[in-house]
Design a protein around this motif. Structure first.
Motif, PDB file in Angstrom:
ATOM      1  N   TYR A  88     -22.327  -9.216  26.395  1.00 36.57           N
ATOM      2  CA  TYR A  88     -23.362  -9.188  27.438  1.00 36.57           C
ATOM      3  C   TYR A  88     -22.951  -8.185  28.496  1.00 36.57           C
ATOM      4  CZ  TYR A  88     -26.056 -10.492  31.551  1.00 36.57           C
ATOM      5  OH  TYR A  88     -26.863 -10.468  32.678  1.00 36.57           O
ATOM      6  N   VAL A  89     -23.915  -7.385  28.857  1.00 32.72           N
ATOM      7  CA  VAL A  89     -23.708  -6.461  29.960  1.00 32.72           C
ATOM      8  C   VAL A  89     -24.862  -6.644  30.918  1.00 32.72           C
ATOM      9  CG1 VAL A  89     -23.498  -4.054  30.684  1.00 32.72           C
ATOM     10  CG2 VAL A  89     -22.505  -4.801  28.513  1.00 32.72           C
ATOM     11  N   GLY A  90     -24.579  -7.137  32.106  1.00 32.48           N
ATOM     12  CA  GLY A  90     -25.664  -7.331  33.048  1.00 32.48           C
ATOM     13  C   GLY A  90     -25.234  -8.134  34.243  1.00 32.48           C
ATOM     14  N   GLU A  91     -26.207  -8.624  34.952  1.00 31.22           N
ATOM     15  CA  GLU A  91     -25.954  -9.360  36.197  1.00 31.22           C
ATOM     16  C   GLU A  91     -25.505 -10.780  35.882  1.00 31.22           C
ATOM     17  OE1 GLU A  91     -29.142  -7.175  39.168  1.00 31.22           O
ATOM     18  OE2 GLU A  91     -29.786  -8.954  38.044  1.00 31.22           O
ATOM     19  N   LYS A  92     -24.635 -11.277  36.786  1.00 28.45           N
ATOM     20  CA  LYS A  92     -24.146 -12.649  36.671  1.00 28.45           C
ATOM     21  C   LYS A  92     -24.132 -13.302  38.042  1.00 28.45           C
ATOM     22  CE  LYS A  92     -21.099 -11.859  32.687  1.00 28.45           C
ATOM     23  NZ  LYS A  92     -19.712 -11.980  32.182  1.00 28.45           N
ATOM     24  N   ARG A  93     -24.121 -14.594  37.999  1.00 28.10           N
ATOM     25  CA  ARG A  93     -23.997 -15.369  39.223  1.00 28.10           C
ATOM     26  C   ARG A  93     -23.083 -16.543  38.921  1.00 28.10           C
ATOM     27  NH1 ARG A  93     -29.234 -17.113  42.462  1.00 28.10           N
ATOM     28  NH2 ARG A  93     -29.253 -14.817  42.726  1.00 28.10           N
ATOM     29  N   ASN A  94     -21.962 -16.596  39.723  1.00 22.41           N
ATOM     30  CA  ASN A  94     -20.952 -17.639  39.487  1.00 22.41           C
ATOM     31  C   ASN A  94     -20.449 -17.583  38.054  1.00 22.41           C
ATOM     32  OD1 ASN A  94     -21.274 -18.551  42.173  1.00 22.41           O
ATOM     33  ND2 ASN A  94     -22.917 -19.972  41.513  1.00 22.41           N
ATOM     34  N   GLY A  95     -20.302 -16.367  37.533  1.00 14.31           N
ATOM     35  CA  GLY A  95     -19.775 -16.174  36.184  1.00 14.31           C
ATOM     36  C   GLY A  95     -20.758 -16.470  35.065  1.00 14.31           C
ATOM     37  N   VAL A  96     -21.983 -16.717  35.412  1.00 16.33           N
ATOM     38  CA  VAL A  96     -23.023 -17.047  34.406  1.00 16.33           C
ATOM     39  C   VAL A  96     -24.085 -15.949  34.425  1.00 16.33           C
ATOM     40  CG1 VAL A  96     -24.760 -18.736  33.706  1.00 16.33           C
ATOM     41  CG2 VAL A  96     -22.613 -19.509  34.722  1.00 16.33           C
ATOM     42  N   ARG A  97     -24.572 -15.616  33.203  1.00 15.24           N
ATOM     43  CA  ARG A  97     -25.603 -14.574  33.120  1.00 15.24           C
ATOM     44  C   ARG A  97     -26.816 -14.990  33.945  1.00 15.24           C
ATOM     45  NH1 ARG A  97     -23.570 -14.875  27.771  1.00 15.24           N
ATOM     46  NH2 ARG A  97     -25.202 -16.335  27.159  1.00 15.24           N
ATOM     47  N   ASP A  98     -27.114 -14.150  34.895  1.00 12.52           N
ATOM     48  CA  ASP A  98     -28.208 -14.479  35.809  1.00 12.52           C
ATOM     49  C   ASP A  98     -28.724 -13.165  36.408  1.00 12.52           C
ATOM     50  OD1 ASP A  98     -28.982 -17.334  37.476  1.00 12.52           O
ATOM     51  OD2 ASP A  98     -29.720 -15.419  38.268  1.00 12.52           O
ATOM     52  N   GLY A  99     -30.040 -12.915  36.226  1.00  9.60           N
ATOM     53  CA  GLY A  99     -30.593 -11.644  36.660  1.00  9.60           C
ATOM     54  C   GLY A  99     -31.003 -10.843  35.447  1.00  9.60           C
ATOM     55  N   TYR A 100     -30.720  -9.521  35.486  1.00  5.57           N
ATOM     56  CA  TYR A 100     -31.132  -8.649  34.385  1.00  5.57           C
ATOM     57  C   TYR A 100     -29.914  -8.223  33.595  1.00  5.57           C
ATOM     58  CZ  TYR A 100     -34.086  -5.351  31.916  1.00  5.57           C
ATOM     59  OH  TYR A 100     -34.804  -4.715  30.932  1.00  5.57           O
ATOM     60  N   GLY A 101     -30.032  -8.306  32.255  1.00  8.59           N
ATOM     61  CA  GLY A 101     -28.905  -7.907  31.441  1.00  8.59           C
ATOM     62  C   GLY A 101     -29.280  -7.709  29.989  1.00  8.59           C
ATOM     63  N   VAL A 102     -28.292  -7.167  29.200  1.00  2.16           N
ATOM     64  CA  VAL A 102     -28.479  -6.902  27.773  1.00  2.16           C
ATOM     65  C   VAL A 102     -27.466  -7.733  27.006  1.00  2.16           C
ATOM     66  CG1 VAL A 102     -28.404  -5.165  25.953  1.00  2.16           C
ATOM     67  CG2 VAL A 102     -29.280  -4.563  28.222  1.00  2.16           C
ATOM     68  N   TYR A 103     -27.990  -8.400  25.968  1.00  2.58           N
ATOM     69  CA  TYR A 103     -27.116  -9.232  25.147  1.00  2.58           C
ATOM     70  C   TYR A 103     -27.289  -8.797  23.707  1.00  2.58           C
ATOM     71  CZ  TYR A 103     -24.866 -13.370  23.187  1.00  2.58           C
ATOM     72  OH  TYR A 103     -24.036 -14.223  22.505  1.00  2.58           O
ATOM     73  N   VAL A 104     -26.167  -8.431  23.038  1.00  2.00           N
ATOM     74  CA  VAL A 104     -26.184  -8.020  21.636  1.00  2.00           C
ATOM     75  C   VAL A 104     -25.466  -9.085  20.833  1.00  2.00           C
ATOM     76  CG1 VAL A 104     -25.510  -6.266  19.972  1.00  2.00           C
ATOM     77  CG2 VAL A 104     -26.202  -5.589  22.278  1.00  2.00           C
ATOM     78  N   TYR A 105     -26.169  -9.592  19.795  1.00  6.96           N
ATOM     79  CA  TYR A 105     -25.604 -10.641  18.953  1.00  6.96           C
ATOM     80  C   TYR A 105     -24.604 -10.045  17.984  1.00  6.96           C
ATOM     81  CZ  TYR A 105     -29.315 -13.620  20.766  1.00  6.96           C
ATOM     82  OH  TYR A 105     -30.137 -14.331  21.597  1.00  6.96           O
ATOM     83  N   ALA A 106     -23.749 -10.884  17.484  1.00  9.74           N
ATOM     84  CA  ALA A 106     -22.667 -10.418  16.622  1.00  9.74           C
ATOM     85  C   ALA A 106     -23.196  -9.814  15.326  1.00  9.74           C
ATOM     86  CB  ALA A 106     -21.700 -11.561  16.329  1.00  9.74           C
ATOM     87  N   ASN A 107     -24.314 -10.309  14.795  1.00  4.75           N
ATOM     88  CA  ASN A 107     -24.835  -9.777  13.533  1.00  4.75           C
ATOM     89  C   ASN A 107     -25.609  -8.466  13.726  1.00  4.75           C
ATOM     90  OD1 ASN A 107     -27.229 -10.556  14.706  1.00  4.75           O
ATOM     91  ND2 ASN A 107     -27.605 -12.237  13.268  1.00  4.75           N
ATOM     92  N   THR A 108     -25.722  -8.048  14.940  1.00  7.44           N
ATOM     93  CA  THR A 108     -26.355  -6.772  15.325  1.00  7.44           C
ATOM     94  C   THR A 108     -27.836  -6.694  14.982  1.00  7.44           C
ATOM     95  OG1 THR A 108     -25.941  -5.550  13.265  1.00  7.44           O
ATOM     96  CG2 THR A 108     -24.158  -5.606  14.910  1.00  7.44           C
TER      97      THR A 108
END
Length: 515
Positions: free
Chosen positions: A23-43
């Motif tokens: 995951y590359v993106g915004e977080k809040r208190n270490g948790v994904r929160d806001g805008y971000g990109v998440y790539v799954y392991a199987n691509t």
């Protein structure tokens, strides 16, 4: 995309995500929160969008490896709400409501083949009311659906304009419904498995009506042939005022089809002949077509039109009918209304109209065989003065050369300067006179017979009446077997009763005798 670019500044960062749950993106208190990109392991999956509390939440885009994707609303990690879905393999596109990743609610599906559905969905299937336009068949259905099939009440219009309104069960017409064909055919009644089945009324585009029980698209009791009630052979006299035919449409068992009306029937006739013709009959001989007409008692000039009197062209050896309605150079047909005299009474005849059945039956009254058309007269011979002079000189030469031996030739002088020649032969002039009188009598007898039988009545002999199904177009693409009636016409019998003379009309209600 601006938010993503802030975190994915180069291709090395994107490549670092491959093969990992990254995951590359915004977080809040270490948790994904806001805008971000998440790539799954199987691509195969990649999500770009909004997050909340570590879950996809808000607007986002889920992209699949084959190019398919979903873009729209997410709620707590699930696809919920309004969104757009694209399938790369088929080209299908859906825009509408989703619930837990499935198309549920109102939505529009545009299929890759051009088909279109607008309406309600439930778990990725048509459910409720909707409009389906099928590109392959060209039909448009508007109505109720259940589990992706037409189910309930609906209206479908086919590509050719045919229309059905009524009940559907699991994609087929079933229950009560009305079909209206572009050709004018209308069926109102019950259906089963897409076919007319049960009680129903069909109005055919020919005008025929069939109100009966139906089985798998056809009448349960179906007419197969035409029957003339009574015997198949009749014997009548030529002065018969008219025959009455009762015609029935029946099945193979002889049951009258009372549920059908409006079938078109044609009555024609033929005269027996020894030749082989196209008009074959079940009586073992062929016939040549002849006229059959209706004798009309209540004649009115406005209802029946007499044909023009045929005119004869003296320059031709055959009959030439000069009436505009009968342009022919052959023996004229009695295809128009005519009047004849029978026993001193005027009888008006008109062509037999096409009959229309009522509850499987039809009646034709007053049927007669008309007298044959008059024979053409001998061509007129116009002699010129030169022709007359040549004939006279020929006769004088013949007279001189043919004077037999022993005959006397005397010269008589009359008053004035004219001389008369008188030939006296030994041949008996009384024998010649008798021969001449006999020939004249025979000619007069023949003329009397012709005046009686030809001008008043039909000729005697064997006739065949044919009743044919001429419904157009044919009902259910089939025509009924025709019916045949053999009619033997004889001369009228002389009556010894006082006041009766041959040729007078029979009393009303008389019927032909059966042999």
């Amino acid at each position: 995309m601006d938010g993503v670019e802030r975190y994915l500044k180069n291709q090395q960062q994107r490549a670092a995500l491959i093969g990992k749950n990254q995951y590359v993106g915004e977080k809040r208190n270490g948790v994904r929160d806001g805008y971000g990109v998440y790539v799954y392991a199987n691509t195969f999956f990649r999500y770009e969008g909004e997050w909340k509390g570590g879950k996809k939440h808000g607007h986002g885009k889920l992209v699949m490896g084959d190019g398919s994707y979903y873009e729209g609303n997410f709620r707590e990690g699930e696809i919920v709400g309004h969104g757009f879905r694209f399938w790369a393999a088929t080209g299908n596109q859906y825009e509408g409501q989703f619930d837990e990743g499935e198309m549920t609610g109102q939505g529009v599906m545009k299929y890759g083949d051009g088909s279109l559905y607008e309406g309600n969905w439930l778990e990725n299937k048509y459910e409720g009311n909707g409009i389906l336009t099928d590109a392959s068949s060209g039909c448009v259905y508007e109505g109720s659906f259940h589990r992706h099939r037409r189910h309930g009440y609906g209206r479908q219009v086919d590509q050719n304009g045919d229309e059905y309104c009524g009940d559907w069960i699991e994609g087929k017409r079933q229950g009560q419904g009305t079909f209206k064909g572009i050709d004018g055919t209308i069926y109102e009644g019950q259906w089963r498995q897409g076919l007319m089945h049960g009680a129903g009324r069909l109005t055919h585009n020919s005008g025929m009506i069939c109100d009966c029980l139906w089985t798998n698209g056809r009448p349960s009791d179906e007419a197969t042939k035409i029957v003339i009630r009574g015997e198949q052979q009749l014997e009548i006299t030529r002065n018969n005022p008219g025959m009455t035919l009762e015609i029935l449409c029946t099945d193979e068992d002889g049951n009258v089809m009372e549920g059908e009306s409006g079938r078109r029937l044609k009555i024609s006739a033929g005269y027996a002949c020894d030749e082989t013709t196209d008009e074959k009959t079940p009586f073992g001989f062929c016939v040549k077509p002849c006229d059959i007409m209706i004798s009309v008692a209540d004649f009115t000039p406005n209802r029946l039109i007499k044909p023009a009197t045929p005119s004869f062209d003296a320059t031709e050896s055959h009959l030439t009918v000069l009436s505009p309605s009968l342009q022919t150079h052959s023996t004229p047909s009695l295809a128009q209304s005519i009047d004849v005299t029978r026993g001193g009474d005027d009888v008006f005849l008109q062509p037999v109209p096409i009959l229309s059945t009522v509850k499987g039956e039809a009646t034709a009254s007053g049927l007669v065989f008309p007298p044959p058309p008059p024979a053409p007269p001998s061509p007129l011979i116009v002699e010129t003065s030169s022709d007359v002079s040549m004939k006279d000189s020929s006769k004088q030469s013949l007279s001189r050369s043919s004077t037999p031996a022993g005959s006397k030739l005397s010269v008589h002088k009359g008053t004035g300067s004219k001389t008369q020649l008188k030939k006296t032969t030994t041949t008996s002039q009384s024998s010649l006179r008798k021969m001449t009188e006999k020939a004249a009598k025979e000619k007069a007898d023949l003329k009397s017979v012709d005046d009686d039988a030809g001008a008043q009545y039909c000729k005697t002999g064997k006739y065949v009446i044919i009743v044919s199904d001429v419904t157009e177009p044919p009902f259910l693409n089939e025509r009924l077997e025709p019916a045949y009636l053999l009619v033997k016409v004889t001369k009228e019998k002389k009556s010894r009763k006082l006041g009766h003379k041959p040729g007078s009309r029979l009393g009303a209600g008389s019927r032909a005798s059966v042999f």
